[in-house]
Design an enzyme around this catalytic site. Structure first.
Site, mmCIF file in Angstrom:
data_model
loop_
_atom_site.group_PDB
_atom_site.id
_atom_site.type_symbol
_atom_site.label_atom_id
_atom_site.label_comp_id
_atom_site.label_asym_id
_atom_site.label_seq_id
_atom_site.Cartn_x
_atom_site.Cartn_y
_atom_site.Cartn_z
ATOM 1 N N ARG A 115 -6.475 -17.473 -9.798
ATOM 2 C CA ARG A 115 -6.068 -17.706 -8.105
ATOM 3 C C ARG A 115 -6.051 -18.058 -6.599
ATOM 4 O O ARG A 115 -5.762 -18.745 -6.426
ATOM 5 C CB ARG A 115 -5.160 -16.315 -8.020
ATOM 6 C CG ARG A 115 -4.385 -16.339 -6.288
ATOM 7 C CD ARG A 115 -3.368 -15.237 -6.410
ATOM 8 N NE ARG A 115 -2.628 -14.994 -7.329
ATOM 9 C CZ ARG A 115 -2.225 -13.879 -7.466
ATOM 10 N NH1 ARG A 115 -3.079 -12.563 -7.373
ATOM 11 N NH2 ARG A 115 -1.603 -13.671 -9.128
ATOM 12 N N TYR A 116 -7.471 -17.151 -6.784
ATOM 13 C CA TYR A 116 -8.753 -18.112 -6.108
ATOM 14 C C TYR A 116 -9.452 -18.924 -6.042
ATOM 15 O O TYR A 116 -10.086 -19.088 -7.254
ATOM 16 C CB TYR A 116 -9.468 -17.093 -5.199
ATOM 17 C CG TYR A 116 -7.777 -15.630 -4.660
ATOM 18 C CD1 TYR A 116 -8.099 -15.339 -4.036
ATOM 19 C CD2 TYR A 116 -8.238 -13.929 -5.404
ATOM 20 C CE1 TYR A 116 -6.619 -14.156 -3.756
ATOM 21 C CE2 TYR A 116 -7.166 -13.059 -5.244
ATOM 22 C CZ TYR A 116 -6.842 -13.323 -4.038
ATOM 23 O OH TYR A 116 -6.307 -11.745 -4.058
ATOM 24 N N ARG A 119 -13.145 -17.446 -7.015
ATOM 25 C CA ARG A 119 -12.973 -16.555 -9.027
ATOM 26 C C ARG A 119 -11.744 -16.324 -9.035
ATOM 27 O O ARG A 119 -11.003 -16.644 -8.688
ATOM 28 C CB ARG A 119 -13.332 -15.060 -7.613
ATOM 29 C CG ARG A 119 -12.671 -14.639 -6.880
ATOM 30 C CD ARG A 119 -12.838 -13.890 -5.940
ATOM 31 N NE ARG A 119 -11.976 -12.634 -4.520
ATOM 32 C CZ ARG A 119 -11.907 -13.751 -3.923
ATOM 33 N NH1 ARG A 119 -12.003 -14.864 -3.107
ATOM 34 N NH2 ARG A 119 -10.598 -13.205 -3.816
ATOM 35 N N CYS A 128 -5.841 0.663 -23.060
ATOM 36 C CA CYS A 128 -6.264 1.395 -22.336
ATOM 37 C C CYS A 128 -6.654 2.357 -22.470
ATOM 38 O O CYS A 128 -5.865 2.965 -23.652
ATOM 39 C CB CYS A 128 -5.984 1.773 -20.611
ATOM 40 S SG CYS A 128 -6.038 0.192 -19.784
ATOM 41 N N CYS A 132 -2.310 4.773 -17.086
ATOM 42 C CA CYS A 132 -1.673 5.216 -15.745
ATOM 43 C C CYS A 132 -0.149 4.465 -15.783
ATOM 44 O O CYS A 132 0.468 3.644 -15.871
ATOM 45 C CB CYS A 132 -2.642 4.500 -14.682
ATOM 46 S SG CYS A 132 -4.533 5.615 -15.849
ATOM 47 N N CYS A 135 0.509 1.946 -12.806
ATOM 48 C CA CYS A 135 -0.328 0.583 -13.762
ATOM 49 C C CYS A 135 0.932 -0.949 -13.014
ATOM 50 O O CYS A 135 1.436 -0.700 -13.305
ATOM 51 C CB CYS A 135 -0.450 0.372 -15.226
ATOM 52 S SG CYS A 135 -1.698 -0.907 -15.632
ATOM 53 N N ARG A 137 -0.021 -3.760 -14.848
ATOM 54 C CA ARG A 137 0.023 -4.348 -15.793
ATOM 55 C C ARG A 137 0.794 -4.058 -16.348
ATOM 56 O O ARG A 137 0.588 -4.021 -17.612
ATOM 57 C CB ARG A 137 -0.794 -5.250 -15.680
ATOM 58 C CG ARG A 137 -1.682 -5.898 -15.437
ATOM 59 C CD ARG A 137 -2.995 -6.537 -15.863
ATOM 60 N NE ARG A 137 -3.314 -7.419 -14.558
ATOM 61 C CZ ARG A 137 -4.857 -7.399 -14.643
ATOM 62 N NH1 ARG A 137 -5.481 -6.550 -14.800
ATOM 63 N NH2 ARG A 137 -4.978 -8.105 -13.138
ATOM 64 N N ASP A 296 1.480 -1.351 -6.306
ATOM 65 C CA ASP A 296 2.500 -3.065 -6.155
ATOM 66 C C ASP A 296 3.656 -2.671 -6.804
ATOM 67 O O ASP A 296 4.416 -1.394 -7.044
ATOM 68 C CB ASP A 296 1.717 -4.000 -7.375
ATOM 69 C CG ASP A 296 -0.048 -4.393 -6.498
ATOM 70 O OD1 ASP A 296 0.296 -4.239 -5.693
ATOM 71 O OD2 ASP A 296 -0.096 -4.551 -7.948
ATOM 72 N N ASP A 333 -1.748 -5.903 -1.886
ATOM 73 C CA ASP A 333 -1.204 -7.237 -2.423
ATOM 74 C C ASP A 333 -0.136 -8.159 -2.825
ATOM 75 O O ASP A 333 1.012 -7.366 -2.812
ATOM 76 C CB ASP A 333 -2.109 -6.620 -4.061
ATOM 77 C CG ASP A 333 -3.195 -8.010 -4.994
ATOM 78 O OD1 ASP A 333 -3.403 -9.856 -3.907
ATOM 79 O OD2 ASP A 333 -4.159 -7.441 -5.980
ATOM 80 N N LYS A 340 -4.767 -10.670 -0.918
ATOM 81 C CA LYS A 340 -4.888 -9.310 0.039
ATOM 82 C C LYS A 340 -4.431 -9.514 1.365
ATOM 83 O O LYS A 340 -5.565 -10.625 1.777
ATOM 84 C CB LYS A 340 -5.888 -8.665 -0.941
ATOM 85 C CG LYS A 340 -5.518 -8.852 -1.936
ATOM 86 C CD LYS A 340 -7.413 -8.310 -2.405
ATOM 87 C CE LYS A 340 -7.656 -7.870 -3.875
ATOM 88 N NZ LYS A 340 -7.760 -8.763 -4.663
#
Length: 367
Positions: A115-116, A119, A128, A132, A135, A137, A296, A333, A340
């Site tokens: 995206r950037y 990076r 995981c 969580c 999350c 995702r 999010d 975000d 961000k």
């Protein structure tokens, strides 16, 4: 009710110290099913029927270690809220969507988010140690799969190699420390061999949920790929334990800086005292608060989202009362892949140390 290390038992079976401190034992004995959850809660399975549709949509996994830190009988326990299923994941929605950051649109090859300009982020697994419930995702949760194939990982390396602007690669998931250690070693080495890649970064919550995973062997392997930065996610002060502190210390002793990326979560850390104790605790174990994310707008997480204004007020009050070394940057975000954005009030120096009145509030003083 406490369960696990304190009682020396898991579902009625005695647990040796050797097993308890073995990360593979912890991973293999996670709470995954309704029957296991009913045993923990000491309730009949039938009474948990409302959780059935939730677990079919969003699987559950809780390590015995993390379970030992919380009170499963207390629905308001801030650690329980992060890992126990909640019917609101399906029944309460303010417009959340599966992929609000539109990560899937920024994947030139499967699993690599670019995206950037300078990076990119490699999702090497969807697994995981603890799932969580907040999350971002959740859409990627699967039964424990082995992670990306060697061919898929090589495709990520190839994209990085042909993109000279990429100087930093973030290895994430799921949790990248749950894939095969030799595969992770190879992947990091392949990225490090790309001439224009200057920095690697790992995002992992294992220091919080499975600190036994941080071993001398793992740290020695990661050390070979420096400069490498490590970001984890402590969300509450009670997650900072002797075991998690030791895990972070091992990384630090290997020359790997450790940062923390918390999420502002309603009923977990959305008040001054909880956030202060978390930040103080991180400073004590030499983990630098990096980001505090606004939760999010992910489908199934609406009940976790605090108001942005409330988050800004918390951060402003903390800014006036705690060390700058403790302060993370509160960010949103942006949905749609906008990146961000810092969330902060327009602060002015107070008049004579007063609370809300600022030195420029009196227009006459500006002459």
């Amino acid at each position: 009710m406490r369960w696990g290390k304190e009682t020396g038992a898991v579902s009625g079976n005695r647990v040796s110290g050797v097993d308890w401190n073995d990360w593979k034992w912890q991973f293999g004995n996670r709470i995954r099913t309704m029957r296991q959850l009913a045993s923990v809660l000491r309730m009949p399975v039938a009474s948990l029927a409302p959780y059935g549709p939730v677990l079919r949509a969003y699987p559950m996994a809780i390590t015995p270690y993390y379970l030992s830190l919380l009170d499963p009988a207390d629905e308001n326990d801030p650690l329980r809220r992060q890992c126990f299923p909640d019917s609101r994941e399906l029944t309460f929605s303010l417009g959340g969507v599966p992929d609000p950051l539109e990560e899937e649109k920024d994947m030139p090859v499967p699993g690599l988010i670019h995206r950037y300009p300078d990076r990119c982020l490699a999702i090497v697994t969807g697994t995981c140690a603890v799932y969580c419930r907040h999350c971002n995702r959740k859409r990627m949760w699967r039964a424990d799969e082995p992670g990306r194939t060697r061919e898929e990982l090589q495709a990520m390396v190839d994209h990085v190699a042909k993109t000279p602007a990429l100087r930093e690669v973030i290895v994430s998931g799921g949790d990248p420390l749950l894939i095969s250690e030799p595969v992770l070693d190879w992947f990091l080495g392949a990225l490090r061999a790309v001439p224009h890649v200057e920095v690697l970064r790992i995002g992992s919550r294992t220091p919080v949920t499975l600190p036994m995973r941080i071993t001398p062997k793992l740290c020695a392997m990661l050390k070979r790929h420096r400069p490498l930065w490590f970001n984890t996610q402590f969300n509450h002060g009670r997650e900072i334990t002797e075991e998690s502190a030791r895990a972070c210390e091992m990384l630090l002793e290997a020359g790997i800086p450790v940062g923390n990326q918390s999420v502002l979560l309603r009923g977990v850390n959305d008040n001054d005292d909880a956030m202060r104790q978390l930040l103080y605790g991180l400073e004590r174990i030499s983990v630098r608060p990096y980001y505090l994310f606004q939760c999010d707008p992910v489908q199934g997480t609406d009940h976790f989202r605090a108001e942005i204004g409330s988050g800004m007020e918390i951060m402003e009050r903390l800014r006036r009362n705690i060390s700058g070394l403790c302060m993370p940057r509160y960010v949103l975000d942006c949905p749609g892949g906008g990146g961000k954005v810092p969330l902060q009030p327009f602060s002015m120096p107070p008049v004579n140390g007063s609370g809300d009145k600022h030195c420029f509030d009196n227009a006459g003083q500006m002459d």
